[in-house]
Design a protein around this motif. Structure first.
Motif, mmCIF file in Angstrom:
data_model
loop_
_atom_site.group_PDB
_atom_site.id
_atom_site.type_symbol
_atom_site.label_atom_id
_atom_site.label_comp_id
_atom_site.label_asym_id
_atom_site.label_seq_id
_atom_site.Cartn_x
_atom_site.Cartn_y
_atom_site.Cartn_z
ATOM 1 N N SER A 41 -14.632 -0.577 10.039
ATOM 2 C CA SER A 41 -14.543 0.818 9.591
ATOM 3 C C SER A 41 -15.049 1.805 10.647
ATOM 4 C CB SER A 41 -15.325 1.001 8.292
ATOM 5 O OG SER A 41 -16.696 0.711 8.515
ATOM 6 N N LEU A 42 -15.826 1.319 11.608
ATOM 7 C CA LEU A 42 -16.305 2.205 12.686
ATOM 8 C C LEU A 42 -15.272 2.181 13.816
ATOM 9 C CD1 LEU A 42 -20.095 1.229 12.767
ATOM 10 C CD2 LEU A 42 -19.051 3.206 11.664
ATOM 11 N N LYS A 43 -14.402 3.149 13.829
ATOM 12 C CA LYS A 43 -13.278 3.177 14.771
ATOM 13 C C LYS A 43 -13.716 3.423 16.210
ATOM 14 C CE LYS A 43 -10.253 2.726 11.536
ATOM 15 N NZ LYS A 43 -9.728 1.459 11.244
ATOM 16 N N PHE A 44 -14.899 4.049 16.405
ATOM 17 C CA PHE A 44 -15.329 4.354 17.768
ATOM 18 C C PHE A 44 -15.876 3.117 18.499
ATOM 19 C CE2 PHE A 44 -18.907 5.209 14.997
ATOM 20 C CZ PHE A 44 -19.977 4.589 15.630
ATOM 21 N N LEU A 45 -16.113 2.019 17.766
ATOM 22 C CA LEU A 45 -16.559 0.784 18.411
ATOM 23 C C LEU A 45 -15.351 -0.092 18.723
ATOM 24 C CD1 LEU A 45 -19.651 -0.269 16.267
ATOM 25 C CD2 LEU A 45 -19.662 0.741 18.532
ATOM 26 N N PRO A 46 -15.360 -0.748 19.870
ATOM 27 C CA PRO A 46 -14.268 -1.689 20.163
ATOM 28 C C PRO A 46 -14.261 -2.836 19.151
ATOM 29 C CG PRO A 46 -15.666 -1.357 22.105
ATOM 30 C CD PRO A 46 -16.312 -0.656 20.976
ATOM 31 N N LYS A 47 -13.103 -3.447 19.008
ATOM 32 C CA LYS A 47 -12.972 -4.568 18.077
ATOM 33 C C LYS A 47 -13.877 -5.706 18.528
ATOM 34 C CE LYS A 47 -9.788 -7.698 15.955
ATOM 35 N NZ LYS A 47 -8.530 -8.296 15.860
ATOM 36 N N ASP A 48 -14.568 -6.308 17.562
ATOM 37 C CA ASP A 48 -15.527 -7.395 17.823
ATOM 38 C C ASP A 48 -16.564 -6.992 18.867
ATOM 39 O OD1 ASP A 48 -14.237 -8.983 15.969
ATOM 40 O OD2 ASP A 48 -12.931 -9.896 17.485
ATOM 41 N N PHE A 49 -17.122 -5.779 18.727
ATOM 42 C CA PHE A 49 -18.128 -5.260 19.661
ATOM 43 C C PHE A 49 -19.375 -6.142 19.643
ATOM 44 C CE2 PHE A 49 -21.648 -2.263 20.597
ATOM 45 C CZ PHE A 49 -21.334 -2.031 21.927
ATOM 46 N N TYR A 50 -19.771 -6.542 18.469
ATOM 47 C CA TYR A 50 -20.894 -7.476 18.395
ATOM 48 C C TYR A 50 -20.639 -8.486 17.274
ATOM 49 C CZ TYR A 50 -22.599 -4.567 14.505
ATOM 50 O OH TYR A 50 -22.706 -3.861 13.347
ATOM 51 N N ILE A 51 -21.010 -9.700 17.570
ATOM 52 C CA ILE A 51 -20.985 -10.797 16.607
ATOM 53 C C ILE A 51 -22.281 -11.575 16.834
ATOM 54 C CG2 ILE A 51 -19.864 -12.910 15.850
ATOM 55 C CD1 ILE A 51 -17.231 -11.790 16.889
ATOM 56 N N VAL A 52 -23.094 -11.629 15.805
ATOM 57 C CA VAL A 52 -24.380 -12.316 15.907
ATOM 58 C C VAL A 52 -24.432 -13.400 14.842
ATOM 59 C CG1 VAL A 52 -26.881 -12.052 15.743
ATOM 60 C CG2 VAL A 52 -25.498 -10.211 16.713
ATOM 61 N N TYR A 53 -24.691 -14.612 15.277
ATOM 62 C CA TYR A 53 -24.933 -15.728 14.369
ATOM 63 C C TYR A 53 -26.392 -16.142 14.526
ATOM 64 C CZ TYR A 53 -19.878 -16.185 13.992
ATOM 65 O OH TYR A 53 -18.552 -15.939 13.756
ATOM 66 N N LEU A 54 -27.111 -16.089 13.449
ATOM 67 C CA LEU A 54 -28.529 -16.472 13.456
ATOM 68 C C LEU A 54 -28.672 -17.710 12.599
ATOM 69 C CD1 LEU A 54 -31.458 -15.815 14.216
ATOM 70 C CD2 LEU A 54 -31.563 -14.441 12.146
ATOM 71 N N GLN A 55 -29.132 -18.782 13.234
ATOM 72 C CA GLN A 55 -29.264 -20.043 12.519
ATOM 73 C C GLN A 55 -30.502 -20.767 13.027
ATOM 74 O OE1 GLN A 55 -25.887 -22.576 12.961
ATOM 75 N NE2 GLN A 55 -26.647 -24.085 11.519
#
Length: 133
Positions: free
Chosen positions: A58-72
């Motif tokens: 929904s945030l159009k000003f951010l590039p697609k997949d700007f951040y992906i964080v997996y915490l495990q």
């Protein structure tokens, strides 16, 4: 815990009275059970911290997949070594208490029957003693 148990086991009765020793063994055993809280907290954190954050579309000003964080949280050999050591410590604690109680019972039996003969041997249904011819 283990060093105190070793000291108590090797200490002479004049240094630590046997009844006091038994109460300390029981106290250490009770406290030792609380050491498993470490394992419980780590397992709960493994469940609680299994998170995934992905940048919202929904945030159009951010590039697609700007951040992906997996915490495990992943258990390593330290968790298993800690758990094994705690289980072994609890097993040793139970054995120490068992043998401490056994020694106290033997000491009471010796006090009650100082001749060294067991009361069971004098029972009417006891097997006959073998004597040299």
């Amino acid at each position: 815990k283990m060093f105190v148990s070793i000291y108590l086991w090797l200490a002479k009765p004049e240094q630590v009275h046997p009844l006091r020793r038994g109460s300390i063994f029981l106290w250490l055993d009770t406290l030792g059970k609380w050491s498993m809280v470490d394992i419980f907290v780590l397992v709960m954190s493994m469940v609680a911290f299994n998170l995934r954050f992905i940048s919202p579309a929904s945030l159009k000003f951010l590039p697609k997949d700007f951040y992906i964080v997996y915490l495990q949280v992943t258990p390593q050999w330290g968790l298993y070594a800690n758990m094994l050591a705690q289980l072994m410590s609890q097993l040793v604690s139970h054995l120490v208490i068992y043998y401490h109680r056994k020694v106290l019972m033997e000491a009471r039996n010796v006090e009650e029957n100082p001749s060294g003969m067991d009361a069971v041997a004098d029972a009417p249904d006891a097997p006959e003693r073998l004597e040299d011819p």
